[in-house]
Scaffold this motif. Structure first.
Motif, mmCIF file in Angstrom:
data_model
loop_
_atom_site.group_PDB
_atom_site.id
_atom_site.type_symbol
_atom_site.label_atom_id
_atom_site.label_comp_id
_atom_site.label_asym_id
_atom_site.label_seq_id
_atom_site.Cartn_x
_atom_site.Cartn_y
_atom_site.Cartn_z
ATOM 1 N N GLY A 11 0.768 -1.233 0.000
ATOM 2 C CA GLY A 11 0.000 0.000 0.000
ATOM 3 C C GLY A 11 0.797 1.280 0.000
ATOM 4 O O GLY A 11 0.342 2.291 0.520
ATOM 5 N N ARG A 12 1.964 1.259 -0.596
ATOM 6 C CA ARG A 12 2.755 2.484 -0.627
ATOM 7 C C ARG A 12 2.417 3.333 -1.856
ATOM 8 O O ARG A 12 3.286 3.917 -2.483
ATOM 9 C CB ARG A 12 4.247 2.142 -0.575
ATOM 10 N N HIS A 13 1.136 3.377 -2.173
ATOM 11 C CA HIS A 13 0.653 4.242 -3.246
ATOM 12 C C HIS A 13 -0.572 4.998 -2.722
ATOM 13 O O HIS A 13 -1.271 4.524 -1.820
ATOM 14 C CB HIS A 13 0.321 3.428 -4.503
ATOM 15 N N LYS A 14 -0.826 6.147 -3.303
ATOM 16 C CA LYS A 14 -1.874 7.036 -2.807
ATOM 17 C C LYS A 14 -3.271 6.478 -3.074
ATOM 18 O O LYS A 14 -3.552 5.952 -4.141
ATOM 19 C CB LYS A 14 -1.739 8.407 -3.465
ATOM 20 N N ILE A 15 -4.113 6.589 -2.055
ATOM 21 C CA ILE A 15 -5.505 6.173 -2.156
ATOM 22 C C ILE A 15 -6.328 7.141 -1.303
ATOM 23 O O ILE A 15 -6.024 7.361 -0.131
ATOM 24 C CB ILE A 15 -5.694 4.705 -1.701
ATOM 25 N N LYS A 16 -7.326 7.750 -1.887
ATOM 26 C CA LYS A 16 -8.224 8.681 -1.168
ATOM 27 C C LYS A 16 -7.457 9.735 -0.362
ATOM 28 O O LYS A 16 -7.735 9.957 0.812
ATOM 29 C CB LYS A 16 -9.175 7.914 -0.268
ATOM 30 N N GLY A 17 -6.471 10.343 -0.976
ATOM 31 C CA GLY A 17 -5.750 11.439 -0.335
ATOM 32 C C GLY A 17 -4.735 11.033 0.709
ATOM 33 O O GLY A 17 -4.245 11.871 1.461
ATOM 34 N N GLY A 18 -4.408 9.754 0.791
ATOM 35 C CA GLY A 18 -3.423 9.304 1.773
ATOM 36 C C GLY A 18 -2.830 7.968 1.381
ATOM 37 O O GLY A 18 -3.003 7.495 0.263
ATOM 38 N N TYR A 19 -2.145 7.388 2.316
ATOM 39 C CA TYR A 19 -1.462 6.114 2.091
ATOM 40 C C TYR A 19 -1.900 5.130 3.174
ATOM 41 O O TYR A 19 -1.591 5.327 4.347
ATOM 42 C CB TYR A 19 0.057 6.312 2.139
ATOM 43 N N TYR A 20 -2.657 4.120 2.763
ATOM 44 C CA TYR A 20 -3.125 3.089 3.702
ATOM 45 C C TYR A 20 -2.227 1.880 3.517
ATOM 46 O O TYR A 20 -2.318 1.164 2.523
ATOM 47 C CB TYR A 20 -4.584 2.735 3.443
ATOM 48 N N MET A 21 -1.321 1.705 4.459
ATOM 49 C CA MET A 21 -0.327 0.641 4.363
ATOM 50 C C MET A 21 -0.581 -0.427 5.419
ATOM 51 O O MET A 21 -1.055 -0.123 6.515
ATOM 52 C CB MET A 21 1.079 1.215 4.553
ATOM 53 N N VAL A 22 -0.255 -1.657 5.057
ATOM 54 C CA VAL A 22 -0.326 -2.766 5.999
ATOM 55 C C VAL A 22 1.017 -3.471 5.978
ATOM 56 O O VAL A 22 1.500 -3.880 4.922
ATOM 57 C CB VAL A 22 -1.462 -3.760 5.642
ATOM 58 N N CYS A 23 1.616 -3.587 7.147
ATOM 59 C CA CYS A 23 2.877 -4.313 7.286
ATOM 60 C C CYS A 23 2.581 -5.692 7.867
ATOM 61 O O CYS A 23 1.788 -5.819 8.804
ATOM 62 C CB CYS A 23 3.824 -3.555 8.207
ATOM 63 N N ALA A 24 3.201 -6.702 7.293
ATOM 64 C CA ALA A 24 3.114 -8.065 7.833
ATOM 65 C C ALA A 24 4.504 -8.487 8.270
ATOM 66 O O ALA A 24 5.494 -8.261 7.555
ATOM 67 C CB ALA A 24 2.578 -9.026 6.781
ATOM 68 N N ALA A 25 4.567 -9.095 9.441
ATOM 69 C CA ALA A 25 5.817 -9.637 9.967
ATOM 70 C C ALA A 25 5.593 -11.111 10.290
ATOM 71 O O ALA A 25 4.678 -11.449 11.043
ATOM 72 C CB ALA A 25 6.258 -8.883 11.217
ATOM 73 N N ALA A 26 6.415 -11.962 9.693
ATOM 74 C CA ALA A 26 6.306 -13.401 9.902
ATOM 75 C C ALA A 26 7.554 -13.886 10.629
ATOM 76 O O ALA A 26 8.668 -13.762 10.109
ATOM 77 C CB ALA A 26 6.156 -14.127 8.567
ATOM 78 N N ALA A 27 7.355 -14.403 11.831
ATOM 79 C CA ALA A 27 8.454 -14.952 12.624
ATOM 80 C C ALA A 27 8.670 -16.396 12.186
ATOM 81 O O ALA A 27 7.795 -17.240 12.363
ATOM 82 C CB ALA A 27 8.119 -14.886 14.107
ATOM 83 N N LEU A 28 9.830 -16.656 11.612
ATOM 84 C CA LEU A 28 10.090 -17.942 10.967
ATOM 85 C C LEU A 28 11.392 -18.569 11.446
ATOM 86 O O LEU A 28 12.344 -17.856 11.761
ATOM 87 C CB LEU A 28 10.189 -17.754 9.452
ATOM 88 N N THR A 29 11.409 -19.871 11.427
ATOM 89 C CA THR A 29 12.652 -20.625 11.557
ATOM 90 C C THR A 29 12.929 -21.188 10.174
ATOM 91 O O THR A 29 12.061 -21.843 9.590
ATOM 92 C CB THR A 29 12.520 -21.752 12.598
ATOM 93 N N VAL A 30 14.111 -20.890 9.646
ATOM 94 C CA VAL A 30 14.427 -21.270 8.271
ATOM 95 C C VAL A 30 15.738 -22.042 8.185
ATOM 96 O O VAL A 30 16.591 -21.946 9.062
ATOM 97 C CB VAL A 30 14.512 -20.021 7.351
ATOM 98 N N SER A 31 15.851 -22.817 7.092
ATOM 99 C CA SER A 31 17.125 -23.401 6.711
ATOM 100 C C SER A 31 17.549 -22.656 5.452
ATOM 101 O O SER A 31 16.943 -21.649 5.091
ATOM 102 C CB SER A 31 16.973 -24.906 6.465
ATOM 103 N N ALA A 32 18.538 -23.123 4.748
ATOM 104 C CA ALA A 32 19.041 -22.389 3.587
ATOM 105 C C ALA A 32 17.984 -22.179 2.505
ATOM 106 O O ALA A 32 17.926 -21.122 1.884
ATOM 107 C CB ALA A 32 20.252 -23.098 3.004
#
Length: 131
Positions: A11-32
């Motif tokens: 949502g880093r683009h203009k909508i209705k005179g502003g910027y409605y952004m949603v951040c998602a954070a995923a806590a993960l355990t990963v291998s390569a």
């Protein structure tokens, strides 16, 4: 295996005179090259009346990651940090930060992207703020 917090912002683009952004954070355990475990996921919506700058993006990511009861390196795409050299955003975060390097980190960011985009689309519809 290691722990990461994969993040994405939609949502880093203009909508209705502003910027409605949603951040998602995923806590993960990963291998390569695989996501081994999804530990937690959090989202955080924000409305800005002005165009977001790098500091706004860093703050949004930090605020979202702070909702997690999980330690790990924050991993993001270089484009989310306005293609700045690593040392610029790295110096702004209170946690360890890096750009994606492995296949698993890329997959984690893709997961966070699907979550942030879907959540934003749902919230825009439910809050009736469509363009």
């Amino acid at each position: 295996m290691w722990d990461i917090i994969a993040v994405d912002i939609s949502g880093r683009h203009k909508i209705k005179g502003g910027y409605y952004m949603v951040c998602a954070a995923a806590a993960l355990t990963v291998s390569a090259d695989h996501i081994e475990k999804i530990n937690q996921i959090k989202i955080l919506p924000v409305w800005l009346k002005r165009s977001p700058g790098l500091l706004d993006i860093v703050q949004l990511i930090e605020d979202t990651a702070d909702q997690l009861s999980f330690e790990g390196t924050i991993v993001a795409e270089k484009g989310d940090m306005y293609n700045q050299p690593l040392w610029v955003p790295e110096s702004m975060f209170s946690r360890t930060f890096k750009y994606q390097e492995s296949m698993a980190e890329r997959r984690g960011i893709e997961l966070a992207h699907h979550i942030s985009l879907s959540a934003r689309n749902l919230l825009i519809k439910e809050l009736n703020i469509e363009a």
